[in-house]
Each structure stands twice: as structure tokens, then as C-alpha cells.
Design a protein around this motif. Structure first.
Motif, PDB file in Angstrom:
ATOM      1  N   ILE A  85      36.249  59.655  38.690  1.00 33.63           N
ATOM      2  CA  ILE A  85      34.837  59.838  39.053  1.00 33.63           C
ATOM      3  C   ILE A  85      34.145  60.733  38.037  1.00 33.63           C
ATOM      4  O   ILE A  85      33.022  60.448  37.592  1.00 33.63           O
ATOM      5  N   GLU A 123      23.962  61.409  40.065  1.00 29.65           N
ATOM      6  CA  GLU A 123      25.364  61.093  40.340  1.00 29.65           C
ATOM      7  C   GLU A 123      26.165  62.335  40.706  1.00 29.65           C
ATOM      8  O   GLU A 123      27.045  62.275  41.562  1.00 29.65           O
ATOM      9  N   GLU A 126      25.344  63.055  44.259  1.00 29.22           N
ATOM     10  CA  GLU A 126      26.056  62.117  45.129  1.00 29.22           C
ATOM     11  C   GLU A 126      27.532  62.507  45.236  1.00 29.22           C
ATOM     12  O   GLU A 126      28.128  62.396  46.309  1.00 29.22           O
ATOM     13  N   TYR A 127      28.106  62.981  44.155  1.00 32.84           N
ATOM     14  CA  TYR A 127      29.511  63.385  44.156  1.00 32.84           C
ATOM     15  C   TYR A 127      29.726  64.590  45.072  1.00 32.84           C
ATOM     16  O   TYR A 127      30.739  64.692  45.766  1.00 32.84           O
ATOM     17  N   PHE A 131      30.912  60.484  46.981  1.00 34.42           N
ATOM     18  CA  PHE A 131      30.748  59.420  45.991  1.00 34.42           C
ATOM     19  C   PHE A 131      31.326  58.130  46.559  1.00 34.42           C
ATOM     20  O   PHE A 131      32.495  58.081  46.937  1.00 34.42           O
ATOM     21  N   ARG A 162      34.209  57.367  50.724  1.00 31.10           N
ATOM     22  CA  ARG A 162      33.365  58.388  50.086  1.00 31.10           C
ATOM     23  C   ARG A 162      34.273  59.560  49.698  1.00 31.10           C
ATOM     24  O   ARG A 162      35.000  60.082  50.516  1.00 31.10           O
TER      25      ARG A 162
END
Length: 167
Positions: A85, A123, A126-127, A131, A162
Motif C-alpha cells: 500500500i 490516498e 484514505e490509508y 484503504f 479495508r
């Protein structure tokens, strides 16, 4: 031209055939054509937004699919998933750095540089909250994901999870 707009255009044209091609700006036919054109424009904008969102989602999936295909073992540990990720989130760091170095001293960032920065921030946010990626810790699901054909219709066959960033 969409089907609805072409139908309205054809209807107005057929109606106006014996009167000539002129449609008066204040007429009902002109208003009909205008409404149909605006409706078509709204539909195109909505389709473009959906396509852009879907393209971003597919780019993420292709990145992870390539990573799974490169490995001999299909199952990833939790640490490997976090590294994967992080590598996805920071995939444009080289380009951002190159753009920053090319910029003259005292100049504002370019539009592309701003877009890359915004995507990185989005991003990373979101992580922190979770994620959304395919479940790569399950061997069967990872195998299904490697054979995924890249269509939206076959995504329900793949389990997603997630993953939250560990601080």
C-alpha cells in the motif's frame, strides 16, 4: 448525439419540413431542443465523472494485481500488505520530485504537481481511515484476483477489505 436528443431533433425537423428549417428562438420547438441538449450535456458530464472514478479504482486494482502476479506465493502477510500500500501511495514521488526540481526558484507549483500532491494527500487520508483493497491474505481470493479479467462485472467475485495504517 444521444438517442433522446436525436429523437427531438428529428421530430422538430419533420414538423418544420413544410415551413422551412428556421426555428424561432422563442418557440416551443426551440425550447424543446434546448432542454434536450442540456439534458444530454448533463448526462455526458455524469458519465465522465463515473468513468474517472472507475479509472482510478481500476488503476489501483491493476497495480495490486501486478504485484500479486509477480510473487510466487499468492498470500501476503500483514506487513507485506502495508508495504505494498505504501509503495502504491508513493508511486509518483519521483515525478513530483522531478517537477519540483525543474521549477524555478520562487515559482508556484505547476498544475500537475498540485494534482499529484492532492492525490497523495487523499490516498494517505484514505490509508489512515481504511484503504480499500482486495483481501490478499486469503489464498483463494488472491488466486481469483490474479485471474480477474479487468471488468467491473466480475468484481463481486473478489473479497475486499479495508486496511488501516498502523501508527
Amino acid at each position: 448525439m444521444s438517442k433522446a436528443l436525436s429523437k427531438v431533433t428529428k421530430a422538430v425537423k419533420d414538423k418544420r419540413e413544410h415551413k422551412g428549417d428556421f426555428v424561432h428562438p422563442g418557440s416551443r420547438d426551440h425550447k424543446r431542443l434546448n432542454r434536450a441538449a442540456i439534458r444530454e450535456q448533463r448526462l455526458r458530464q455524469t458519465q465522465a465523472k463515473r468513468k474517472n472514478a472507475r479509472d482510478g479504482e481500476f488503476n489501483r486494482l491493476y497495480f495490486f494485481q501486478d504485484a500479486v502476479k509477480e510473487r510466487q506465493l499468492p498470500v501476503f502477510t500483514e506487513l507485506e500488505i502495508h508495504e505494498l500500500i505504501a509503495s502504491f501511495i508513493h508511486r509518483d514521488d519521483d515525478e513530483r520530485e522531478r517537477l519540483r526540481k525543474e521549477r524555478r526558484l520562487g515559482r508556484p507549483p505547476t498544475a500537475k504537481e498540485n494534482l499529484l500532491k492532492l492525490r497523495l494527500e487523499k490516498e494517505e487520508g484514505e490509508y489512515r481511515t481504511g484503504f480499500h483493497i482486495p483481501d490478499l491474505s486469503d489464498a483463494e481470493n488472491a488466486q481469483r484476483f490474479t485471474t480477474w479479467d479487468g471488468t467491473h462485472g466480475s468484481l463481486p467475485l473478489i473479497k475486499f477489505t479495508r486496511i488501516e495504517k498502523k501508527e
